[in-house]
Write a protein that holds these residues in place. Structure first.
Motif, short mmCIF file in Angstrom:
data_model
loop_
_atom_site.label_atom_id
_atom_site.label_comp_id
_atom_site.label_asym_id
_atom_site.label_seq_id
_atom_site.Cartn_x
_atom_site.Cartn_y
_atom_site.Cartn_z
N SER A 25 -11.40 25.88 -34.49
CA SER A 25 -12.40 25.70 -35.54
C SER A 25 -13.71 25.15 -34.98
O SER A 25 -14.79 25.62 -35.30
CB SER A 25 -11.86 24.76 -36.62
OG SER A 25 -12.82 24.51 -37.61
N LEU A 81 -4.54 23.32 -46.09
CA LEU A 81 -4.76 23.64 -44.67
C LEU A 81 -4.33 25.08 -44.36
O LEU A 81 -5.08 25.85 -43.74
CB LEU A 81 -3.98 22.66 -43.81
CG LEU A 81 -4.13 22.79 -42.29
CD1 LEU A 81 -5.48 22.24 -41.86
CD2 LEU A 81 -3.02 22.04 -41.57
N GLY A 84 -6.69 27.65 -45.92
CA GLY A 84 -7.92 27.76 -45.15
C GLY A 84 -7.74 28.55 -43.87
O GLY A 84 -8.56 29.41 -43.53
N LEU A 85 -6.66 28.29 -43.14
CA LEU A 85 -6.38 29.03 -41.90
C LEU A 85 -6.20 30.52 -42.17
O LEU A 85 -6.73 31.36 -41.44
CB LEU A 85 -5.12 28.47 -41.24
CG LEU A 85 -5.25 27.12 -40.52
CD1 LEU A 85 -3.88 26.59 -40.13
CD2 LEU A 85 -6.13 27.25 -39.29
N ASN A 115 -13.13 27.86 -43.80
CA ASN A 115 -13.48 26.74 -42.94
C ASN A 115 -13.60 25.45 -43.75
O ASN A 115 -13.17 24.38 -43.30
CB ASN A 115 -14.80 27.02 -42.22
CG ASN A 115 -15.10 26.01 -41.14
OD1 ASN A 115 -14.35 25.86 -40.18
ND2 ASN A 115 -16.20 25.31 -41.28
N PHE A 118 -10.15 24.20 -44.50
CA PHE A 118 -9.47 23.70 -43.30
C PHE A 118 -10.01 22.36 -42.85
O PHE A 118 -9.26 21.41 -42.61
CB PHE A 118 -9.60 24.72 -42.17
CG PHE A 118 -9.08 24.22 -40.85
CD1 PHE A 118 -7.72 24.14 -40.61
CD2 PHE A 118 -9.95 23.79 -39.87
CE1 PHE A 118 -7.23 23.64 -39.41
CE2 PHE A 118 -9.48 23.30 -38.66
CZ PHE A 118 -8.11 23.23 -38.44
N SER A 122 -7.78 18.86 -42.14
CA SER A 122 -7.18 18.88 -40.81
C SER A 122 -6.88 17.47 -40.28
O SER A 122 -5.79 17.21 -39.76
CB SER A 122 -8.09 19.63 -39.82
OG SER A 122 -9.38 19.04 -39.78
#
Length: 426
Positions: A25, A81, A84-85, A115, A118, A122
């Motif tokens: 990222s 998470l 988002g990934l 993004n 995420f 994170s």
């Protein structure tokens, strides 16, 4: 190696899966810079059209930041998470498959949504899953940050030298690996105790202190993303050469984000350190605008700006938390919204300036914007000084570490709870 240092690196596999995703990222910050001239040439697009890659990505990220707290407080950090990934994997691959600049711009917008989801969770996942407490989690996170920022431009240059599609496919593959590892290795996490209202970040901007810091960030990001979006063109270098230039820039960003900023703040205070960093950046942008056609001067100024970017990214975000009258997650979302909006609009306006006048003008305007940012920040000098006075040296270090997280992966609630527990145990 000390036992504390050894335990920092002895972590569950789930922690390393998320840390790997963080590296990828953070690589995205400078990944596309080496291929900007190639995109312009091979897709028959003007630099102003190519600059929309930054605009669509950052504007969508900014708007999505307003809702990340609302989402994660309802479905939990793990699902946020993973969502988002997955979005990043899909849209980065679609950008690589696209055959037009408008298609890439559109897919970058979807990438921005992933993004935002995420980066909002994170660090929360790493802090909750890591052994060794808050300090160990921050070390891991900072290691991922530094590796990603420094390696991104170089990886982008190497892949971009084969094809402009390379960096997009590279992100898709690496994020797919991280997604699979996260799904398999990461257990479900408890949801927050209360749900965040969707309107909370916008309501927070009514506070003068938070609005002052937000406007400062808009003006700084105006200069920063003007440089990031347009400096590669007058350098007239190949993708690999551009990769090495921005690799040097990334090393300085990482070093001064996690090492230089805390030391400057402890020595001089938040406000003086920010005045110096912003003033130096304004001078560098002025030199870039005046000597745009002198390659060595341009490269030197761009690489040196990594010092400023590292200091400013950490301390400006920290200043938001020092002076904000609202809870930290809300302040982080509100500030993220404002600063990303400024970063997204700057490349678009810069492109219009280049089309209307020449490539010198956007850098000169950027220098003026950053200088104006110093004046705006100065209106909040007293509140920054008062906030600094209320912190001890140890708290400075904790807060700066947390703000590195907020700037590049904000999970403020998780960090705050861990800091509190660490201090209670101490």
């Amino acid at each position: 190696m000390s036992s504390a240092g050894a335990s920092t690196w002895r972590q569950p596999k789930a922690v390393y899966a998320v840390a790997f995703a963080c590296v990828v990222s953070f690589m995205g910050i400078g990944l596309v810079d080496p291929i900007l001239p190639a995109l312009s040439e091979q897709l028959d697009a003007t630099p102003s059209q190519v600059s929309l890659l930054f605009t669509s990505y950052l504007v969508v990220t900014a708007v999505a930041m307003l809702g990340t707290g609302w989402v994660s407080s309802r479905i939990g950090a793990r699902k946020t998470l993973i969502t988002g990934l997955a979005i990043i994997v899909v849209f980065s691959a679609l950008a690589g498959l696209s055959g037009s600049i408008s298609g890439i711009v559109g897919f970058r917008a979807g990438w921005g949504l992933g993004n935002a989801l995420f980066i909002a969770t994170s660090l929360a996942v790493i802090v909750a899953s890591a052994t060794g407490g808050f300090a160990g989690a921050i070390v891991l996170y900072e290691a991922a940050l530094g590796l990603g920022i420094a390696a991104g431009p170089l990886v982008g240059g190497l892949l971009g030298d084969m094809s402009w599609r390379g960096p997009f496919f590279g992100v898709a593959v690496l994020m797919a690996v991280a997604l699979l590892a996260t799904v398999v290795l990461l257990d479900e996490m408890p949801r927050p105790a209360h749900r965040t209202p969707l309107s909370a970040p916008l309501q927070a901007l009514r506070h003068r202190s938070l609005l002052t810091m937000g406007l400062t960030a808009v003006l700084y990001n105006w200069g920063f993303f003007t440089m990031l979006g347009y400096a590669p063109y007058p350098m007239e270098l190949g993708a690999v050469q551009l990769g090495w230039v921005f690799f040097g820039w990334g090393l300085l960003v990482a070093l001064f984000s996690v090492v230089g900023a805390p030391r400057l703040q402890a020595r001089f205070g938040t406000a003086p350190s920010l005045y110096g960093a912003l003033g130096f950046f304004a001078v560098l942008l002025l030199l870039i605008g005046l000597f745009t056609d002198v390659r060595w001067a341009l490269i030197t100024c761009v690489v040196a700006s990594g010092i400023v970017v590292g200091i400013n990214n950490t301390l400006t975000t920290q200043a938001v938390m020092l002076v904000s009258p609202v809870e930290r997650p809300v302040a982080s979302a509100a500030y993220g919204f404002v600063r990303f909006i400024g970063g997204g609009l700057a490349p678009f306006v810069a492109g219009r300036m280049v089309d209307a006048w020449d490539i010198h003008v956007p850098f000169l305007v950027g220098a003026g914007a950053v200088a104006l940012g110093i004046a705006v920040l100065a209106t909040g000098h007293r509140m920054l000084a008062a906030a600094d006075a209320g912190l001890s040296g140890e708290e400075h270090l904790d807060d700066v570490a947390g703000e590195v997280a907020d700037e590049f992966g904000g999970a403020p609630a998780a960090v705050d709870s861990e800091v509190t527990e660490e201090r209670v145990r101490a």
